[in-house]
Design a protein around this motif. Sequence first.
Motif, PDB file in Angstrom:
ATOM      1  N   LEU A  81      12.867   5.058 -17.454  1.00  0.00           N
ATOM      2  CA  LEU A  81      11.609   5.779 -17.645  1.00  0.00           C
ATOM      3  C   LEU A  81      11.256   6.623 -16.427  1.00  0.00           C
ATOM      4  N   ALA A  82      11.725   6.208 -15.234  1.00  0.00           N
ATOM      5  CA  ALA A  82      11.411   6.948 -14.009  1.00  0.00           C
ATOM      6  C   ALA A  82      12.478   7.979 -13.682  1.00  0.00           C
ATOM      7  N   ASP A  83      13.266   8.391 -14.653  1.00  0.00           N
ATOM      8  CA  ASP A  83      14.326   9.378 -14.413  1.00  0.00           C
ATOM      9  C   ASP A  83      13.728  10.659 -13.834  1.00  0.00           C
ATOM     10  N   GLY A  84      14.226  11.062 -12.661  1.00  0.00           N
ATOM     11  CA  GLY A  84      13.692  12.236 -11.994  1.00  0.00           C
ATOM     12  C   GLY A  84      12.506  11.942 -11.096  1.00  0.00           C
ATOM     13  N   GLN A 137       0.831  -1.209   0.000  1.00  0.00           N
ATOM     14  CA  GLN A 137       0.000   0.000   0.000  1.00  0.00           C
ATOM     15  C   GLN A 137       0.863   1.256   0.000  1.00  0.00           C
ATOM     16  N   PHE A 138       1.982   1.201   0.739  1.00  0.00           N
ATOM     17  CA  PHE A 138       2.905   2.342   0.713  1.00  0.00           C
ATOM     18  C   PHE A 138       3.468   2.549  -0.694  1.00  0.00           C
ATOM     19  N   LEU A 139       3.787   1.442  -1.374  1.00  0.00           N
ATOM     20  CA  LEU A 139       4.321   1.553  -2.734  1.00  0.00           C
ATOM     21  C   LEU A 139       3.280   2.149  -3.679  1.00  0.00           C
ATOM     22  N   LYS A 140       2.028   1.707  -3.555  1.00  0.00           N
ATOM     23  CA  LYS A 140       0.975   2.226  -4.420  1.00  0.00           C
ATOM     24  C   LYS A 140       0.733   3.712  -4.153  1.00  0.00           C
ATOM     25  N   PHE A 141       0.799   4.106  -2.876  1.00  0.00           N
ATOM     26  CA  PHE A 141       0.599   5.523  -2.561  1.00  0.00           C
ATOM     27  C   PHE A 141       1.727   6.369  -3.156  1.00  0.00           C
ATOM     28  N   ALA A 142       2.975   5.876  -3.031  1.00  0.00           N
ATOM     29  CA  ALA A 142       4.104   6.628  -3.592  1.00  0.00           C
ATOM     30  C   ALA A 142       3.978   6.744  -5.107  1.00  0.00           C
ATOM     31  N   GLU A 143       3.504   5.673  -5.762  1.00  0.00           N
ATOM     32  CA  GLU A 143       3.337   5.725  -7.215  1.00  0.00           C
ATOM     33  C   GLU A 143       2.279   6.757  -7.607  1.00  0.00           C
ATOM     34  N   LYS A 144       1.218   6.853  -6.796  1.00  0.00           N
ATOM     35  CA  LYS A 144       0.126   7.777  -7.115  1.00  0.00           C
ATOM     36  C   LYS A 144       0.500   9.223  -6.806  1.00  0.00           C
ATOM     37  N   VAL A 146      25.760   5.533 -22.044  1.00  0.00           N
ATOM     38  CA  VAL A 146      25.388   5.680 -20.634  1.00  0.00           C
ATOM     39  C   VAL A 146      24.049   6.413 -20.586  1.00  0.00           C
ATOM     40  N   LEU A 147      23.076   5.828 -19.888  1.00  0.00           N
ATOM     41  CA  LEU A 147      21.748   6.420 -19.745  1.00  0.00           C
ATOM     42  C   LEU A 147      21.572   6.935 -18.322  1.00  0.00           C
ATOM     43  N   ASN A 148      20.798   7.999 -18.162  1.00  0.00           N
ATOM     44  CA  ASN A 148      20.513   8.546 -16.832  1.00  0.00           C
ATOM     45  C   ASN A 148      19.378   7.765 -16.178  1.00  0.00           C
ATOM     46  N   SER A 149      19.516   7.520 -14.872  1.00  0.00           N
ATOM     47  CA  SER A 149      18.431   6.898 -14.096  1.00  0.00           C
ATOM     48  C   SER A 149      18.411   7.541 -12.716  1.00  0.00           C
ATOM     49  N   ARG A 150      18.170   8.853 -12.694  1.00  0.00           N
ATOM     50  CA  ARG A 150      18.189   9.612 -11.439  1.00  0.00           C
ATOM     51  C   ARG A 150      16.857   9.427 -10.717  1.00  0.00           C
ATOM     52  N   ALA A 151      16.668   8.223 -10.172  1.00  0.00           N
ATOM     53  CA  ALA A 151      15.390   7.874  -9.549  1.00  0.00           C
ATOM     54  C   ALA A 151      15.623   7.324  -8.150  1.00  0.00           C
ATOM     55  N   ALA A 166       3.847  10.611  -6.307  1.00  0.00           N
ATOM     56  CA  ALA A 166       5.065  11.164  -6.903  1.00  0.00           C
ATOM     57  C   ALA A 166       4.759  11.752  -8.278  1.00  0.00           C
ATOM     58  N   PRO A 167       5.343  12.898  -8.617  1.00  0.00           N
ATOM     59  CA  PRO A 167       5.102  13.481  -9.951  1.00  0.00           C
ATOM     60  C   PRO A 167       5.487  12.547 -11.087  1.00  0.00           C
ATOM     61  N   ILE A 168       6.553  11.755 -10.891  1.00  0.00           N
ATOM     62  CA  ILE A 168       6.993  10.775 -11.893  1.00  0.00           C
ATOM     63  C   ILE A 168       7.204   9.461 -11.157  1.00  0.00           C
ATOM     64  N   ALA A 169       6.554   8.400 -11.569  1.00  0.00           N
ATOM     65  CA  ALA A 169       6.668   7.132 -10.855  1.00  0.00           C
ATOM     66  C   ALA A 169       6.447   5.968 -11.809  1.00  0.00           C
ATOM     67  N   VAL A 170       7.140   4.852 -11.529  1.00  0.00           N
ATOM     68  CA  VAL A 170       6.962   3.600 -12.263  1.00  0.00           C
ATOM     69  C   VAL A 170       6.839   2.496 -11.229  1.00  0.00           C
ATOM     70  N   TYR A 171       5.801   1.659 -11.360  1.00  0.00           N
ATOM     71  CA  TYR A 171       5.562   0.560 -10.420  1.00  0.00           C
ATOM     72  C   TYR A 171       5.854  -0.748 -11.138  1.00  0.00           C
ATOM     73  N   THR A 172       6.629  -1.615 -10.484  1.00  0.00           N
ATOM     74  CA  THR A 172       6.943  -2.907 -11.081  1.00  0.00           C
ATOM     75  C   THR A 172       7.057  -3.946  -9.978  1.00  0.00           C
ATOM     76  N   SER A 173       6.928  -5.200 -10.357  1.00  0.00           N
ATOM     77  CA  SER A 173       7.045  -6.307  -9.411  1.00  0.00           C
ATOM     78  C   SER A 173       8.338  -7.057  -9.689  1.00  0.00           C
ATOM     79  N   GLY A 174       8.975  -7.523  -8.617  1.00  0.00           N
ATOM     80  CA  GLY A 174      10.282  -8.155  -8.771  1.00  0.00           C
ATOM     81  C   GLY A 174      10.242  -9.424  -9.586  1.00  0.00           C
ATOM     82  N   LYS A 175       9.192 -10.228  -9.423  1.00  0.00           N
ATOM     83  CA  LYS A 175       9.146 -11.507 -10.137  1.00  0.00           C
ATOM     84  C   LYS A 175       8.944 -11.298 -11.627  1.00  0.00           C
TER      85      LYS A 175
END
Length: 730
Positions: free
Chosen positions: A431-434, A384-391, A472-477, A393-402
Amino acid sequence: MSGWDEGNVFYSDQDLVDQNAEDNGVANRLVVQGKFKEFIRSYGELNGYFPYRAALLQNSNFLPVNLDDLDNFDMEMGDLIRKNPAEYVPMFEAAAAEVAVGLRAKVAGDRGDMEEPTSGDVQLLLSSKQNSISIRSLTADSISKLVKITGIIIAASRTKAKATSVTLLCKNCKSTKVVPCRPGLGGAVMPRNCDHPTQPGEEPCPLDPFVVAPDKSKYIDQQTLKLQENPEDVPTGEMPRNLLLAVDRTLVQKIVPGTRVTVLGIYSIFQAGGASGPQKGAVAVRQPYIRVLGLEQAIDGKSRGALNFDDSEEQRFKEFSRSPDVYSKICNMIAPSIFGHNDVKKAVACLLFGGSRKFLPDGVRLRGDINVLLLGDPSTAKSQFLKFAEKTAPIAVYTSGKGSSAAGLTASVIRDASSREFYLEGGAMVLADGGVVCIDEFDKMRPEDRVAIHEAMEQQTISIAKAGITTVLNSRAAVLAAANPPSGRYDDLKTAQENIELQTTILSRFDLIFIVKDTRDHSRDMEIARHIVNVHATATSVTKDTAQGSENDNWLRRYIEYARHASNPRLSEAAANALQTKYVQIRKDMRQRQNDSNGEGSPIPITVRQLEAIIRISESIARMQLSPEASEEQVAEAIRLFTVSTLDAAKSGVAAHITVTPEMRSEIQQVETQVKRRMGIGSRMSTRNLIQALGRMGMSENTVRRALIIMEARGEVELMRERRVIQRNA
């Protein structure tokens, strides 16, 4: 014979062009081009500064033009550019080239004479403050019109040479013909017949006599990009859509995959070359793409270009930041439907605001993003904390480890079906840079996939060396991860190393590590049950307040954007001195603890990374209050937050978190009595045999193991051979 056909000459206007209409068209084009010239020359400010003249003098290869300025100068000109850009943008560029020639002084020719400078091509770079639209809202009505969209560049092709005009050579008579090419992804139309007049004694030119002379044609640089919707704009359950972009001349090689951009261009169509299946031979089906006329790169991952905050909104934010309890108010806004977990909420708030990113003189970049790991029992609201942060944060990407692979998290190399060349596609970290990357089921990831994000979490870059592509790609997340212990629940009977089955290399990259346990406490259970029942019972009234809740979420998101944009705090001198002393003391305590445990190290090391973590948390708390520097009080709160999370997890031993109730204490004392009665000092016994023997007396296995752990901590027994054999020492 003179006058034999007088009065008998007949004519027909069939298939002939109206000369007056053609003259009017030329006149209109000249008038429009003249207005464009007048705009470039005369548009300026009251103090006599002419920005477009100055821009052409500074660099005559391109001219940045704001469409709002063009509207202020002449509203009709702006409408012409928006409604029919393919026709009027070349006129604008031709006008800019003529003005550039007029602005430059005469140059010395080959013979020493002063000559007029030659006119070169000037590229028009448009910009506008109009609101951007979604890729999904582009329809057939938008074709050939000017559109503005935002998204993420997920792939970039190699630079190619695009012909602006093709020189054709007749195989028979060797005469040449220059054919212009359509801009963008369009090609040239090859004539079927040679228009060279046949001389006496010559063979007439056959059908299709032309071949292309590549060395005599004119070319410009061109590159194709793939633009994908922003992750936060994709509706739930739908695939993100992407669109092809064509950039040329000065816009080539300016954007790398993973960059958030705002694109202004012409929505066009082209015939896909590699069509197969049902679309093969479908003449009427065309693929859409955008011919880019203007490109704005996002700053630090802010996809909306320059953030627009009006004066009243800024005033409200500043008044809120001056209230004395800003920190507690913001933490109360974090996941209000979750009961308790106040320190976890404060950690999520620090992650959303983030610390200050720093650039050192030697080129080293220090990250300001805060990484948080939630490790513990199921049903403790980690997801639930992860879902709240995704909703939020101005820029967010949600993924599952498996369901995440190393390529899906970082970047993948893909071969283009038509051109057969390789190109890069960015993954979740790119994609979640920034912004924030939320990774659920972090422990279920394969170790080789988890290693892939080591560099992204600390250096905040992703290095790729695959298929001849080295970049080299940026991933400042910031990373917010949730994980379960190996056995599913946090087991008090296991050591910290057994409960935290993650490598030290990945654990040291997390600034805050929370061990979230489902403790069985009667009063706390009653409070949680009451809270959950109230949430379910008042669901109907909650839906009525949804508008207010979403408004609060939107306000928090805007405040986070404003704070990250406007505040860049640093440590004060007094806070820095206090932090140094505390860090040295923490290191000393951990070294003493390691010596007391016979050299057995903690699974969570306390290193310089943890010192930087406390600095980032202090800056994040200061940023919540829009403060220019972090004070001693904010450093003290950061140290407290670090102590109750990472430090407690590092100190967690076998008996560190065993909660003993009065009933359990009497059972443990009975077990200790039976162990001492059955085993003499110095004797050994199998752990399994002892558990079975005491089990026949009605004692549970968990109680026996707890008693053995407590006796081992006191030095009365020693567990050997991987805890399979017990030896009594006292």
